[in-house]
Design a protein around this motif. Sequence first.
Motif, short mmCIF file in Angstrom:
data_model
loop_
_atom_site.label_atom_id
_atom_site.label_comp_id
_atom_site.label_asym_id
_atom_site.label_seq_id
_atom_site.Cartn_x
_atom_site.Cartn_y
_atom_site.Cartn_z
N VAL A 16 -28.90 -0.51 -13.68
CA VAL A 16 -27.99 -1.61 -14.01
C VAL A 16 -27.48 -1.46 -15.44
O VAL A 16 -26.29 -1.68 -15.72
CB VAL A 16 -28.71 -2.96 -13.82
N LYS A 17 -28.35 -1.07 -16.36
CA LYS A 17 -27.96 -0.94 -17.77
C LYS A 17 -26.87 0.11 -17.95
O LYS A 17 -25.90 -0.11 -18.69
CB LYS A 17 -29.19 -0.57 -18.60
N VAL A 18 -27.00 1.24 -17.27
CA VAL A 18 -25.98 2.29 -17.38
C VAL A 18 -24.68 1.84 -16.72
O VAL A 18 -23.59 1.99 -17.27
CB VAL A 18 -26.47 3.61 -16.76
N ALA A 19 -24.78 1.27 -15.52
CA ALA A 19 -23.58 0.86 -14.79
C ALA A 19 -22.81 -0.23 -15.51
O ALA A 19 -21.59 -0.34 -15.38
CB ALA A 19 -23.97 0.40 -13.39
N ALA A 20 -23.52 -1.05 -16.30
CA ALA A 20 -22.86 -2.13 -17.02
C ALA A 20 -21.90 -1.63 -18.09
O ALA A 20 -21.06 -2.39 -18.58
CB ALA A 20 -23.91 -3.04 -17.65
N GLN A 21 -22.00 -0.36 -18.44
CA GLN A 21 -21.10 0.22 -19.44
C GLN A 21 -19.72 0.53 -18.86
O GLN A 21 -18.78 0.81 -19.60
CB GLN A 21 -21.73 1.49 -20.02
N SER A 22 -19.60 0.47 -17.54
CA SER A 22 -18.30 0.71 -16.90
C SER A 22 -17.39 -0.50 -17.08
O SER A 22 -17.86 -1.64 -17.20
CB SER A 22 -18.52 0.97 -15.41
N LYS A 23 -16.09 -0.27 -17.12
CA LYS A 23 -15.14 -1.37 -17.28
C LYS A 23 -14.96 -2.16 -15.98
O LYS A 23 -14.54 -3.30 -16.00
CB LYS A 23 -13.79 -0.82 -17.73
N THR A 24 -15.27 -1.53 -14.86
CA THR A 24 -15.09 -2.17 -13.57
C THR A 24 -16.12 -1.64 -12.57
O THR A 24 -16.66 -0.55 -12.77
CB THR A 24 -13.67 -1.93 -13.02
N ALA A 25 -16.36 -2.41 -11.54
CA ALA A 25 -17.17 -1.94 -10.42
C ALA A 25 -16.28 -1.67 -9.22
O ALA A 25 -16.76 -1.38 -8.13
CB ALA A 25 -18.23 -2.99 -10.06
N GLN A 26 -14.98 -1.76 -9.42
CA GLN A 26 -14.02 -1.60 -8.34
C GLN A 26 -13.40 -0.20 -8.39
O GLN A 26 -13.97 0.72 -8.98
CB GLN A 26 -12.96 -2.69 -8.44
N GLN A 27 -12.23 -0.03 -7.78
CA GLN A 27 -11.56 1.26 -7.78
C GLN A 27 -11.38 1.78 -9.22
O GLN A 27 -10.97 1.04 -10.11
CB GLN A 27 -10.19 1.13 -7.11
N GLY A 28 -11.72 3.06 -9.42
CA GLY A 28 -11.59 3.66 -10.75
C GLY A 28 -12.78 3.46 -11.65
O GLY A 28 -12.71 3.71 -12.85
N GLU A 209 -12.10 -4.97 -4.07
CA GLU A 209 -12.53 -5.12 -2.68
C GLU A 209 -13.72 -6.05 -2.50
O GLU A 209 -13.91 -6.59 -1.41
CB GLU A 209 -12.85 -3.74 -2.10
N THR A 210 -14.55 -6.19 -3.52
CA THR A 210 -15.75 -7.04 -3.43
C THR A 210 -15.87 -7.88 -4.70
O THR A 210 -15.11 -7.71 -5.65
CB THR A 210 -17.03 -6.19 -3.27
N VAL A 211 -16.86 -8.76 -4.70
CA VAL A 211 -17.08 -9.61 -5.87
C VAL A 211 -17.96 -8.94 -6.92
O VAL A 211 -18.28 -9.54 -7.94
CB VAL A 211 -17.73 -10.95 -5.46
N LEU A 212 -18.35 -7.69 -6.71
CA LEU A 212 -19.23 -7.00 -7.65
C LEU A 212 -18.57 -6.82 -9.01
O LEU A 212 -17.39 -6.49 -9.11
CB LEU A 212 -19.64 -5.64 -7.10
N GLU A 213 -19.38 -7.01 -10.07
CA GLU A 213 -18.96 -6.79 -11.44
C GLU A 213 -19.71 -5.59 -12.02
O GLU A 213 -20.70 -5.15 -11.45
CB GLU A 213 -19.26 -8.05 -12.27
N PRO A 214 -19.24 -5.04 -13.15
CA PRO A 214 -19.93 -3.89 -13.74
C PRO A 214 -21.41 -4.16 -13.97
O PRO A 214 -21.79 -5.23 -14.45
CB PRO A 214 -19.19 -3.70 -15.07
N GLY A 215 -22.23 -3.20 -13.58
CA GLY A 215 -23.68 -3.32 -13.77
C GLY A 215 -24.40 -4.00 -12.61
O GLY A 215 -25.62 -4.10 -12.64
N GLU A 216 -23.68 -4.45 -11.60
CA GLU A 216 -24.34 -5.11 -10.48
C GLU A 216 -24.73 -4.10 -9.40
O GLU A 216 -23.91 -3.32 -8.94
CB GLU A 216 -23.43 -6.20 -9.91
#
Length: 333
Positions: A16-28, A209-216
């Motif tokens: 989760v900590k690494v993924a939270a550094q992304s600007k989005t959890a969606q396309q791209g 496409e989903t309600v997911l946010e960065p780091g989720e």
Amino acid sequence: MHTFEFIRPADPAAAVKVAAQSKTAQQGAEVRFLAGGTTLIDLMKLNVETPARVLDINRLPLDKIEDAPDGGLKIGATVRNSDLANHPKVQHEYAVLSQAILNGASGQIRNMATTAGNLLQRTRCVYFRDTAMPCNKREPGSGCSAINGSNRTLAILGASEQCIATNPSDMCVAMAALEATIHVQRPKGERAVAFGDFHLLPGNTPNRETVLEPGELITHVTLPPPVAGSKQVYLKLRDRASYEFALASAAVVITLAGGKVTRARIALGGVGTKPWRSPEAEAALAGNPANEANFRKAAEAALRNSKPQSENKFKIELAKRCLTFALQTATRA
């Protein structure tokens, strides 16, 4: 395929900590989770997905199927589709889910594909997967090639002027009818999302496409306790008998008393931009005799707001017949 950093996080919190550094959890998204890889790897090969970092979550403790405290079922995010479909409790108490999974993909893919991966499965619209063609889902603002192009297999429910891509999952249709809950770990704790709220309609943002946010990170899915006496059926209509996506499908969970419907949960696949729960069909069935005429009325209600494109008007009648026959099959069981 482009180059990327491959990481094996030690635990869900590290992932989760690494993924939270992304600007989005969606396309791209710059960071993607990898489990079975049956969707992600394909899209990376096509340069549709180009993450800078890929987090392998297969070693995380998310691969168990367990009884839930309330009598329901807890399904880990990395449970393989084949294990879920063949689990005794799923076969006997959530039969619609087992049937749906076994109607999807091939045996080899089901052995690799995971629960969370299936929840996040991307559309098979040919224009989304072809980077030479405009696609609002892949590149917002570029246009939708499918509206005036090849759209025979695409959505007639939930579409917008920006996107008519169909959600391809079989498993998700069954989970919609079973009223599953998706559990997510995030940087500030955990949250639970009702299945019907998880996937988003395309609207003006088809890339989301989903309600997911960065780091989720999806950790597990829960199914409510099985409904006593419920009859369950998943029916899938497609161009060929195996390894093919639905043109129309129906998941039915229904209970009867005295020849009348006391409870119905209905979801459709192959026709919607998201797994398509139909409260209209459910309301049309509730309290009415379980007969073909009323089943057809429910199917008419489910498809009342359909908006076909140039090549897929046939899906309206196909989906009506699919749901009608699924209801007949379930209530005869």
